[in-house]
Design a protein around this motif. Structure first.
Motif, PDB file in Angstrom:
ATOM      1  N   SER A  51      -4.379 123.459 -25.097  1.00 29.07           N
ATOM      2  CA  SER A  51      -3.915 122.070 -25.146  1.00 29.07           C
ATOM      3  C   SER A  51      -2.405 121.999 -25.380  1.00 29.07           C
ATOM      4  N   LYS A  52      -1.883 122.879 -26.237  1.00 32.12           N
ATOM      5  CA  LYS A  52      -0.433 122.867 -26.511  1.00 32.12           C
ATOM      6  C   LYS A  52       0.364 123.281 -25.281  1.00 32.12           C
ATOM      7  N   LEU A  53      -0.074 124.346 -24.605  1.00 34.82           N
ATOM      8  CA  LEU A  53       0.627 124.798 -23.405  1.00 34.82           C
ATOM      9  C   LEU A  53       0.623 123.719 -22.322  1.00 34.82           C
ATOM     10  N   LEU A  54      -0.513 123.061 -22.151  1.00 36.10           N
ATOM     11  CA  LEU A  54      -0.608 121.982 -21.164  1.00 36.10           C
ATOM     12  C   LEU A  54       0.251 120.789 -21.564  1.00 36.10           C
ATOM     13  N   ASP A  55       0.177 120.417 -22.837  1.00 35.02           N
ATOM     14  CA  ASP A  55       0.932 119.262 -23.315  1.00 35.02           C
ATOM     15  C   ASP A  55       2.435 119.480 -23.142  1.00 35.02           C
ATOM     16  N   ASP A  56       2.893 120.688 -23.459  1.00 32.87           N
ATOM     17  CA  ASP A  56       4.321 121.005 -23.286  1.00 32.87           C
ATOM     18  C   ASP A  56       4.707 120.961 -21.807  1.00 32.87           C
ATOM     19  N   ILE A 165      -1.330 135.464 -14.435  1.00 29.13           N
ATOM     20  CA  ILE A 165      -0.852 134.101 -14.661  1.00 29.13           C
ATOM     21  C   ILE A 165      -1.923 133.136 -14.165  1.00 29.13           C
ATOM     22  N   LEU A 166      -2.355 132.265 -15.048  1.00 27.72           N
ATOM     23  CA  LEU A 166      -3.387 131.282 -14.721  1.00 27.72           C
ATOM     24  C   LEU A 166      -2.736 130.105 -14.003  1.00 27.72           C
ATOM     25  N   ARG A 167      -3.180 129.860 -12.787  1.00 28.64           N
ATOM     26  CA  ARG A 167      -2.610 128.780 -11.971  1.00 28.64           C
ATOM     27  C   ARG A 167      -3.542 127.581 -11.968  1.00 28.64           C
ATOM     28  N   LEU A 168      -3.037 126.446 -12.432  1.00 27.76           N
ATOM     29  CA  LEU A 168      -3.820 125.210 -12.476  1.00 27.76           C
ATOM     30  C   LEU A 168      -3.253 124.249 -11.427  1.00 27.76           C
ATOM     31  N   GLU A 169      -3.923 124.185 -10.306  1.00 22.92           N
ATOM     32  CA  GLU A 169      -3.426 123.374  -9.194  1.00 22.92           C
ATOM     33  C   GLU A 169      -3.552 121.878  -9.459  1.00 22.92           C
ATOM     34  N   SER A 170      -4.539 121.486 -10.248  1.00 22.52           N
ATOM     35  CA  SER A 170      -4.775 120.060 -10.501  1.00 22.52           C
ATOM     36  C   SER A 170      -3.587 119.393 -11.181  1.00 22.52           C
ATOM     37  N   VAL A 173       0.545 123.572 -12.935  1.00 17.96           N
ATOM     38  CA  VAL A 173       1.032 124.275 -14.129  1.00 17.96           C
ATOM     39  C   VAL A 173       0.575 125.731 -14.066  1.00 17.96           C
ATOM     40  N   GLU A 174       1.457 126.634 -14.504  1.00 19.65           N
ATOM     41  CA  GLU A 174       1.102 128.042 -14.635  1.00 19.65           C
ATOM     42  C   GLU A 174       1.136 128.428 -16.109  1.00 19.65           C
ATOM     43  N   ILE A 175       0.116 129.175 -16.550  1.00 16.56           N
ATOM     44  CA  ILE A 175      -0.008 129.577 -17.949  1.00 16.56           C
ATOM     45  C   ILE A 175      -0.224 131.080 -18.016  1.00 16.56           C
ATOM     46  N   ALA A 176       0.563 131.750 -18.839  1.00 14.97           N
ATOM     47  CA  ALA A 176       0.392 133.194 -19.026  1.00 14.97           C
ATOM     48  C   ALA A 176      -0.870 133.451 -19.839  1.00 14.97           C
ATOM     49  N   MET A 177      -1.654 134.417 -19.428  1.00 18.84           N
ATOM     50  CA  MET A 177      -2.866 134.780 -20.166  1.00 18.84           C
ATOM     51  C   MET A 177      -2.518 135.590 -21.412  1.00 18.84           C
ATOM     52  N   SER A 178      -1.450 136.422 -21.321  1.00 19.22           N
ATOM     53  CA  SER A 178      -1.034 137.252 -22.456  1.00 19.22           C
ATOM     54  C   SER A 178       0.485 137.264 -22.511  1.00 19.22           C
TER      55      SER A 178
END
Length: 200
Positions: A51-56, A165-170, A173-178
């Protein structure tokens, strides 16, 4: 979330009035009210990290990120669920009590709810015309499953592991897994996996 065997029957209208006054959260399944309880520290940490990574990442966009305590109207008058994280970018989402038009839903898996999250909950979530991605996050090992609706309306699975890297197309946003490179903020930050715990 961990479901408890606590069965209460009421109408959807009564549920929407009664449930906000309760100390714990309850989901609604076709007239049946089901109590929810907390998860593990890892479960909580992953939900918080996500939630924090998405919110940022979405801070300068007209999207809203909610965690744990905000329910989603899956089927009006019939089903209301509490996902671990939900994102809406729809200007119609103005109900103060719930999200009606999600584009992204995230469930952090626990042994007691994994079957429901993969099965009957996902079956209902898929009926949402606005939902574009449904994400299942494993706690015992660093694996994330992303179910994404393609242009033909079919749901396609993509799996991500620890160093990807987790890619969220919706939400684009890209989020690092580690923690890779300069990405200190990552999905599994401060999460201890079961294999690590048993070795110590």
């Amino acid at each position: 979330m961990v479901a408890l065997p606590d069965h209460i029957l009421m109408s959807a209208e009564s549920y929407l009035v009664w449930e906000p006054t309760q100390e714990q959260r309850y989901e609604y399944w076709d007239g049946e009210v089901v109590a929810m309880s907390g998860g593990t520290r890892n479960h909580n940490r992953i939900s918080l990290n996500f939630s924090k990574l998405l919110d940022d990442a979405l801070a300068d966009r007209s999207c809203e990120v909610y965690i744990v305590d905000v329910k989603v109207q899956v089927e009006p008058g019939h089903k209301y669920f509490y996902p671990d994280v939900v994102v809406t970018c729809d200007e119609r989402d103005r109900n103060p009590q719930l999200v009606q038009f999600p584009c992204l839903i995230i469930e952090v898996l626990s042994p007691s709810t994994e079957a429901a999250d993969r099965g009957k909950k996902f079956a209902k979530y898929r009926q949402s015309p606005t939902l574009q991605e449904y994400i299942l996050v494993q706690v015992a090992q660093p694996v994330v499953e992303v179910f994404r609706r393609n242009e033909q309306g079919k749901w396609v699975l993509s799996e991500y592991n620890l160093n990807e890297i987790l890619r969220l197309e919706s939400v684009d946003v890209e989020i690092a897994m580690s923690a890779t490179g300069d990405a200190y903020a990552h999905l599994y930050r401060q999460v201890q996996f079961e294999t690590e715990a048993t070795e110590n």
